[in-house]
Design an enzyme around this catalytic site. Structure first.
Site, PDB file in Angstrom:
ATOM      1  N   SER A 166       0.814  -1.211   0.000  1.00 38.40           N
ATOM      2  CA  SER A 166       0.000   0.000   0.000  1.00 38.40           C
ATOM      3  C   SER A 166       0.853   1.268   0.000  1.00 38.40           C
ATOM      4  O   SER A 166       1.507   1.579  -0.985  1.00 38.40           O
ATOM      5  CB  SER A 166      -0.951  -0.029   1.205  1.00 38.40           C
ATOM      6  OG  SER A 166      -1.956   0.937   1.091  1.00 38.40           O
TER       7      SER A 166
ATOM      8  N   LYS B  38      -0.906  -4.305  -2.950  1.00 38.40           N
ATOM      9  CA  LYS B  38      -2.178  -3.715  -2.501  1.00 38.40           C
ATOM     10  C   LYS B  38      -2.306  -2.321  -3.116  1.00 38.40           C
ATOM     11  O   LYS B  38      -1.842  -1.333  -2.562  1.00 38.40           O
ATOM     12  CB  LYS B  38      -2.255  -3.627  -0.986  1.00 38.40           C
ATOM     13  CG  LYS B  38      -3.591  -3.068  -0.497  1.00 38.40           C
ATOM     14  CD  LYS B  38      -3.595  -2.871   1.004  1.00 38.40           C
ATOM     15  CE  LYS B  38      -4.876  -2.176   1.428  1.00 38.40           C
ATOM     16  NZ  LYS B  38      -4.961  -0.785   0.908  1.00 38.40           N
TER      17      LYS B  38
ATOM     18  N   ASP C 101       9.719   5.339 -10.582  1.00 40.65           N
ATOM     19  CA  ASP C 101       9.274   5.945 -11.841  1.00 40.65           C
ATOM     20  C   ASP C 101      10.058   7.207 -12.177  1.00 40.65           C
ATOM     21  O   ASP C 101      10.349   7.483 -13.342  1.00 40.65           O
ATOM     22  CB  ASP C 101       7.777   6.267 -11.772  1.00 40.65           C
ATOM     23  CG  ASP C 101       6.916   5.066 -12.110  1.00 40.65           C
ATOM     24  OD1 ASP C 101       7.467   3.957 -12.229  1.00 40.65           O
ATOM     25  OD2 ASP C 101       5.685   5.223 -12.241  1.00 40.65           O
TER      26      ASP C 101
END
Length: 479
Positions: free
Chosen positions: A313, A338, A324
């Protein structure tokens, strides 16, 4: 008597049907929702009435309704939940980072409670408990045979009450009793230290109310010790997540201003949002930005993010954003996966509904759900290989989980986990002992952490020879 019971049941049905009618009117007033299914609601009312009138023993109406709500929500996905009075209190304690107890970070070793670290300033800290101490008895109960949850419940209690512990200190080859008075404990979700000259370790174990403040304070202390830090390992292993704004803030500490950290998308307007590396996206209340005093060098210092199957999460949001934006090298194992947002909606002063309202997406648009973050460099748990990794459950293994993009059932993954379980059971039966626990995170014996620092120092890294991306969560990579 039977007639009275049936009348009571019918009255209950009437009351429930009246409530359902109110819900129907409210629902119809909201143009975005379809009308409620009256036939199914009538069946629900009928079952309620039959249980009230015909069940072998009287049943509390409030419990029946509470159980019905709980069952309805539990059928959605593994993370939506109805909080009754007790579970809502526990949830607020977990996110608030406060509870009543003795104040230790703990694990289990040989069936005993192991003190990983006493929380600074806590009753356990003042009583002289040390890392490595083993708790063998809690009051009059032997710890051997208790689960972790059972041991925790016995050590927690009301403020100003006492608990007696029997402590085994192997380093001194002695056992001794200690009585500790419970008090409110503030959990330290951030730990940090200079692992070696020039290289720092920062561990975030959960994203709670005070995590961002604690993170800022710990990092400031590190830079006071060494203003010219050459590299940092951000350790998110076994971090189950927590508060979204905390994840946005921690990622923002390392990223350029105003770049995207994470976006969410769901059915309602509020679930469609983009969160950027700026204070307005993570400050929860009026006040100064806790990150404002962090050194500028934090934006460019070489960074490794350490993750494993237990990173979920909010910790996946941080790892995905830093990966990224090519701000960090992500090392370890594929994370839990998650990738869904839960919103807590109060129903009363003591109850609430935690419901999944959106999915998470990394800055490049990747969905985390049922896939997780794939590390740039795969690492094993130990120099000898993985011990427990195959046994760990991930989002894709949970029943009723939200489907990930192009997800399919991975029979090989399930077979590998079953074989690993059987192997450990056979080892236990043969040696009459459980597998040796993994070294404490942050210790000199912590194999993945040593590899992370080797990466920062430009030294050889021992990468995993067996770990591969799990195809069930990565079918979109196949052409």
């Amino acid at each position: 008597m039977g007639a009275k019971l049936r009348v009571a049941g019918l009255l209950a049905v009437g009351a429930l049907a009246g409530a359902m009618t109110t819900l129907q009117l409210q629902a119809n007033a909201r143009e975005t929702l379809a009308p409620l299914p009256l036939e199914e609601l009538q069946q629900l009312a009928a079952v309620f009435g039959m249980i009230k009138s015909d069940y072998v023993e009287p049943v509390d109406e409030k419990k029946l309704i509470s159980d019905a709500i709980g069952g309805m929500v539990a059928g959605l996905d593994p993370h939506s939940q109805y909080f009754d009075k007790k579970s809502f209190k526990e949830f607020r304690e977990s996110t608030g980072g406060k509870f009543v107890g003795i104040g230790i970070e703990m694990g289990m070793e040989d069936g005993l409670v192991k003190v990983v670290s006493p929380i600074e300033g806590s009753p356990a800290f003042r009583a002289g408990l040390k890392p490595g101490d083993l708790i063998t008895r809690i009051d009059d109960t032997a710890v051997k045979g208790l689960t972790v949850d059972q041991a925790v419940k016995r050590m927690r209690g009301e403020p100003n009450t006492k608990v007696s512990l029997t402590v085994l200190r192997k380093s001194e080859n002695r056992s001794f009793p200690v009585t500790i008075t419970r008090e409110e404990i503030r959990v330290q979700s951030v730990r940090a230290k200079m692992f070696e000259p020039g290289y720092a370790w920062v561990r975030v174990s959960q994203f709670q109310d005070r995590t961002v403040d604690d993170f800022a304070r710990k990092v400031e202390e590190l830079y006071k010790q060494d203003p010219n830090i050459k590299g940092i390992v951000l350790d998110l292993r076994n971090d189950p997540g927590g508060l979204l704004d905390g994840a946005v803030a921690i990622a923002s500490a390392f990223l350029p201003p105003d770049v995207v950290v994470v976006s969410t998308n769901g059915q309602i307007a509020d679930s469609k949002a983009t969160f950027k590396a700026a204070p307005e996206y993570y400050l929860r209340r009026a006040g100064a930005d806790p990150l404002r005093k962090l050194p500028a060098a934090l934006k460019t210092v070489p960074l490794v993010v350490l993750v494993n199957e237990g990173s979920a999460s909010a910790s996946e949001i941080v790892a995905g954003a830093l990966q990224d934006h090519k701000r960090a090298t992500v090392m370890g194992a594929q994370t839990f996966g998650k990738g869904s947002v839960q919103t807590v909606r109060p129903l009363s002063a003591d109850t609430a509904l935690k419901i999944t309202t959106a999915r998470y997406y990394t800055p490049s648009g990747r969905s985390i759900q049922a896939k997780g973050i794939v590390p740039d460099i795969w690492l094993d748990e130990t120099a000898e290989g993985n011990v427990f990794a195959a046994l760990r459950m991930r989002e894709a293994d949970l029943e009723k989980h939200l489907q990930g993009a192009d997800e399919k059932k991975d029979d090989a993954r399930e077979k590998a986990r079953e074989e690993a379980r059987q192997k450990l059971e056979e080892q236990f039966a043969k040696n009459k002992e459980t597998p040796k626990p993994l070294p404490e995170f942050g210790s000199a014996e912590d194999f993945p952490l040593v590899q992370a620092f080797n990466q920062l120092r430009g030294k050889p890294v021992i990468v995993s020879k067996t770990a591969v991306e799990r195809q069930a969560e990565a079918a979109d990579d196949k052409q």
